[in-house]
Design an enzyme around this catalytic site. Structure first.
Site, PDB file in Angstrom:
ATOM      1  N   GLU A  41     -23.249  58.710 -12.981  1.00  0.00           N
ATOM      2  CA  GLU A  41     -23.669  60.075 -12.624  1.00  0.00           C
ATOM      3  C   GLU A  41     -23.353  60.362 -11.158  1.00  0.00           C
ATOM      4  OE1 GLU A  41     -27.646  59.405 -14.283  1.00  0.00           O
ATOM      5  OE2 GLU A  41     -27.340  61.195 -15.506  1.00  0.00           O
ATOM      6  N   GLU A  62     -28.593  54.854 -21.024  1.00  0.00           N
ATOM      7  CA  GLU A  62     -30.016  55.251 -21.039  1.00  0.00           C
ATOM      8  C   GLU A  62     -30.622  55.254 -22.430  1.00  0.00           C
ATOM      9  OE1 GLU A  62     -27.622  56.588 -19.320  1.00  0.00           O
ATOM     10  OE2 GLU A  62     -28.280  56.666 -17.226  1.00  0.00           O
TER      11      GLU A  62
END
Ligand code: NAI
Length: 699
Positions: A105, A125
Site C-alpha cells: 500500500e 490481510e
C-alpha cells in the site's frame, strides 16, 4: 528511528530499517515522513527513492504493535501514504524480496515503482480476517486491473513481481530492475530521469473499470461464498473492490475503512489474529532463550516401521534428511517401506511430487535389523509398541549404541517420559516427540519435556519440527499430555450424552455444525474405539470412583472398533469413509439407557456443544495451572492443528474467552446439577474460577 536518510547527488534515498521485514511501526513511519521533510527542505534534492534494507522492502504492519495504540499513532499509515502522494518531488519505490500488506500500500502511494525480480507481492490481510485498510482495495485494482487485483486480495497469496509485470496494461511496476543487486542503482537512475516530469502520476487518478462489472462481481461473490463459508472477509474484499469501480476514489477509501473497522471486531478476525500470534508464540519456550545453542541434526534413525514410524520417517525424507529405520524382522521393514513407497507414489500420480524428487527421497532411506548400525545418527525416534517393557529394552539398547550427544526421542502417546528417560544413563538427552496419525500429514507435534530434558535438546527438537513443517507445542509429562488428556474429558461427556438421550449422529452433527472437522463418535471410529477402551480399563483400576458411561465398552465388546473393522458407532463400506448410522447400535444405546432406568430427554445442540467444549476448557485450565502447558495459546494450537477445532473459533481457550469466562463458569455450575453428569468434574478449575471472578481471559 528505524529508517535511514542518505543523499546520492540530487536523489534522496529513504531506507526502511526495521528488521526482520521492515514492519511499518511507529518509528519507521516517522522515519519516512522525516525523510520526506528533509528532502523537501533541501533545494539540491530533485527526487526521492523509498526502499527497504535487508530481507524486504516491507512486510507491512509491525506485528509487535498489533493491538497497541502505537499502531494507530500519527503519522499512521494512511497519513504516510498521503504525504508520499502529496510530495512535490517525485518518489520512486524500489521494491524487492517482500512487498506485502501495508508495504504494498505504501509503494502504491508513491509516484513510481521499480521492482526487483523475485519479489513476493501480496495483500495478505484476508488471512487475518480483514481487508487491506490503507487503500489496497482501491489502488491495486487501478494499478493492476480489477481481476488480477481481486484474485490477489481475496486469496492473500503472494505473486512474484516478474509475473505481475507481464500483465497487459498494468501500471503497478513502471520498470523491472535487471536484478536484486542492481535495484538500488537503477532506482536512483530512474529517480534522476523522472526528476522533472510533471504532473506527477498518482495511482488514485487511474481509471478503474470492468467491462462486465455486474456479472463479474456476481460471479466473484458466488465463488468466494463457496470457498470461505465461515469467513466474512473474502466477500467483503469483493465489495470493496467493486466500490473502487463504482465510487469516487475518496468515497471508496471511506468505504474500505468502514469495512476494515467492522471486520476488526468480528470473532473470525479475532480468531485468525490470535492464531497468527499463537503460532509464533508456540515456538518460544519461556525458559529456553532464542539463542540457546542447538545440536546438529544431519541424520535420523527411526525404531519401528509401523503406522507411526513410517509417517515419521516420511517427514524427514521430505525435508531432505537421511533416515535409517530399524525393525525386529526383515518382513516388518519390507512392509513399512512398501507403505512409504505407496504414499509417495500416490503423490507422484496426483502430480504433487516430481519423479526425481521421489527418487531422491527414497534414496535417503535405509534400513537395518541391528542397533549397531544406528550409532552415527544425530537423533533417534522410537515408535515401537506402546508397552513400557518394550520401550525399556529399546532405550537400553539405544543408550548402549548411540553416540554421545545424540537425541533420544520417543513417540509414546501415554507412557511416562521420565520413566523412559530413566532407562538410560543420559536422561538429559531424552525427549518425547508425540506425532499425530497420519504422522506425515498431521501438522501437530507435542514435544514432551521430561524432568531432565536439556534445554539445548528442546531447542534442537523445536527447530527440527520447523524443518519438517510441524507446529510444535511443548507439553510437560502427564497422562495424555495436552491433547489426549483433554480429549478424554470430551469423550466422557459424549458418553453421558448418549446415556441421557442422544444418538451418536445427533452429537456428531451438533459438533460438526459448531465447526469441528468431525464429531466425537466419527472421530472414535477413525482413531479406533479399542484405544479408548484400553485407556478406560486402566482408569477403572486407577480411579475406581470416576464416573464413565459404559456404552462405549458395550460397543467394543461387540468388536465394533471403528473404520478398521468396518463397524463402530457407524457402519462403513470398504474403501469409503462415509459414516452410516446403524440401527443396532442405536438399540444397544437405548437398551443400556433403559437398564439404568433413565428416561431419555431431548437435548439441544447448544447443550451438546457447551458440555463437550467446556469439558475441554476446564481440563485445559488444570493443565495450564499445573504448568503442563506454558500458555493458553499453546493449547489452542494443539486443538487447531491436531484435533480439527474450527479455525474461525481460534481454539477452545480463545473460544471460551470470546464467550466470556464468567458465562463458561455459570454453565459448568448448571451442568454440575445434572445427576447423570459428573458434578466433581464440573467444579471449575481454580485458575478458571479466578479468571472468571476477575473478569479476565486466558489469552
Ligand atoms: P504399530 O503397531 O503400527 O507399529 C509398531 C512397530 O514397532 C511394529 O512394526 C513392530 O514390528 C515394531 N516393533 C515393536 N517392538 C520393536 C522393537 N523392540 N524393536 C523394533 N521394532 C519394534 O504401532 P503404531 O501405531 O505405529 O504406534 C507406535 C508408537 O506410537 C506407540 O508408542 C504409540 O502409542 C505411538 N502413537 C501412536 C499413534 C497412532 O495413532 N497409532 C499416535 C501417536 C503415537
Amino acid at each position: 528511528m528505524t529508517a535511514k536518510y542518505e543523499v546520492h547527488g540530487s536523489v534522496a534515498v529513504i531506507t526502511l530499517e526495521n528488521p526482520p521485514v521492515n514492519g511499518l511501526g511507529y518509528t519507521t513511519r516517522v522515519g519516512i515522513t522525516d525523510g520526506l521533510q528533509k528532502a523537501h527542505a533541501d533545494s539540491t534534492i530533485k527526487s526521492i527513492v523509498l526502499t527497504g534494507a535487508g530481507k524486504a522492502f516491507s512486510g507491512g504492519a509491525d506485528i509487535k504493535e498489533f493491538g497497541s495504540p502505537k499502531a494507530l499513532a500519527e503519522p499512521n499509515l494512511l497519513s504516510v501514504i498521503l504525504a508520499l502522494e502529496n510530495s512535490s518531488k517525485p518518489v520512486v519505490a524500489a521494491v524487492h524480496s517482500v512487498c506485502m500488506g501495508g508495504g504494498l500500500e505504501l509503494a502504491l502511494g508513491c509516484h513510481y515503482r521499480i521492482a526487483a525480480p523475485g519479489c513476493n507481492v501480496a495483500l495478505p490481510e484476508v488471512k487475518l480476517g480483514l481487508i487491506p485498510g490503507a487503500g489496497g482495495t482501491q489502488r491495486l485494482p487501478r494499478a493492476l486491473g480489477v481481476e488480477p487485483a481481486l484474485n490477489m486480495i481475496v486469496s492473500g497469496d503472494p505473486v512474484k513481481s516478474e509475473l505481475l509485470a507481464q500483465i497487459p496494461g498494468q501500471k503497478l511496476f513502471d520498470k523491472m530492475a535487471a536484478s536484486a543487486e542492481s535495484l538500488a542503482e537503477e532506482a536512483v537512475a530512474y529517480a534522476q530521469a523522472v526528476s522533472d516530469t510533471r504532473p506527477l502520476p498518482l495511482v488514485r487518478n487511474l481509471p478503474c473499470r470492468h467491462p462486465n462489472g455486474d456479472a463479474y462481481f456476481q460471479f466473484a461473490r458466488n465463488m468466494v461464498k463457496g470457498m470461505a463459508k465461515n469467513f466474512p472477509a473474502p466477500g467483503k474484499c469483493v465489495d470493496a473492490i467493486e466500490s473502487a469501480t463504482k465510487k469516487k476514489f475518496d468515497d471508496g477509501m471511506a468505504f474500505e475503512r468502514e469495512i476494515f473497522t467492522a471486520l476488526m471486531f468480528t470473532p473470525e478476525s479475532r480468531a485468525l489474529r490470535h492464531i497468527f500470534m499463537a503460532e509464533r508464540a508456540a515456538s518460544k519456550v519461556p525458559d529456553v532463550p532464542q539463542d540457546t545453542p542447538q545440536r546438529n541434526i544431519q541424520s535420523i534413525a527411526v525404531i519401528g516401521a509401523g503406522t507411526m514410524g513410517g509417517g515419521i520417517a516420511m517427514n524427514f525424507l521430505s525435508a531432505g534428511i537421511p533416515v535409517k529405520m530399524l525393525e525386529m524382522k526383515q518382513e516388518a521393514l519390507d512392509k513399512g517401506i512398501a507403505i512409504i513407497r505407496k504414499n509417495y507414489e500416490a503423490q507422484v500420480k496426483k502430480g504433487k511430487l516430481k519423479q526425481d524428487k521421489y527418487d531422491q527421497r527414497m534414496s535417503l532411506l535405509s534400513t537395518t535389523l541391528s542397533y549397531d548400525d544406528l550409532k552415527d545418527a544425530d537423533m533417534v525416534i522410537e515408535a515401537v509398541f506402546e508397552e513400557m517393557g518394550v520401550k525399556e529394552k529399546v532405550f537400553k539398547e539405544l543408550d548402549r549404541v548411540m553416540k554421545p550427544g545424540a537425541i533420544l526421542a520417543s513417540n509414546t502417546s501415554t507412557l511416562d517420559m521420565n520413566k523412559i528417560a530413566a532407562f538410560t544413563k543420559r536422561p538429559q538427552d531424552v525427549v518425547g516427540m508425540h506425532f499425530f496419525s497420519p504422522a506425515n500429514i498431521m501438522k501437530l507435534l507435542e514435544v514432551v519435556r521430561g524432568e531432565k530434558t536439556a534445554k539445548d535438546v528442546l531447542a534442537t527438537v523445536m527447530a527440527a519440527a520447523k524443518k519438517i513443517k510441524k507446529t510444535a507445542v511443548v507439553s510437560g509429562v502427564c497422562d495424555g499430555f495436552i491433547g489426549n488428556r483433554m480429549i478424554e474429558q470430551y469423550g466422557r461427556q459424549g458418553g453421558f450424552l448418549l446415556d441421557e438421550g442422544c444418538t451418536p449422529a445427533q452429537v456428531d452433527k451438533a459438533m460438526e455444525k459448531f465447526g469441528m472437522a468431525m464429531g466425537p463418535f466419527r472421530m472414535g471410529d477413525l482413531a479406533g474405539n479399542d484405544i479408548g477402551w484400553a485407556i478406560r480399563k486402566r482408569r477403572y483400576q486407577e480411579k475406581p470412583g470416576m464416573k464413565y458411561s459404559k456404552t462405549a465398552d458395550l460397543l467394543c465388546e461387540k468388536g465394533r472398533f471403528g473404520q478398521k473393522t468396518g463397524a463402530g458407532w457407524y457402519d462403513y463400506v470398504p474403501g469409503k469413509r462415509d459414516a452410516i448410522p446403524n440401527a443396532e447400535v442405536v438399540k444397544m444405546i437405548e437398551d443400556h439407557r433403559a437398564s439404568l432406568g433413565i428416561t431419555p430427554r431431548k437435548i439441544s445442540d447448544e447443550e451438546i456443544v457447551q458440555r463437550l467444549v467446556y469439558a475441554l476448557v476446564n481440563e485445559a485450565a488444570h493443565i495450564l495451572e499445573e504448568g503442563i502447558a506454558s500458555k493458553a495459546s499453546d493449547i489452542d494450537m494443539v486443538y487447531l492443528m491436531g484435533y480439527g477445532f474450527p479455525i474461525y473459533r481460534g481454539g477452545p481457550m480463545n473460544y471460551a474467552d470470546q464467550v466470556g469466562l464468567f458465562n463458561v463458569v455459570q454453565s459448568m455450575q448448571r451442568f454440575a446439577q445434572n445427576p447423570l453428569d459428573d458434578a466433581a468434574f464440573w467444579k471449575p478449575a481454580p485458575l478458571l474460577a479466578k479468571l472468571a471472578a476477575e473478569g479476565k481471559t486466558f489469552n
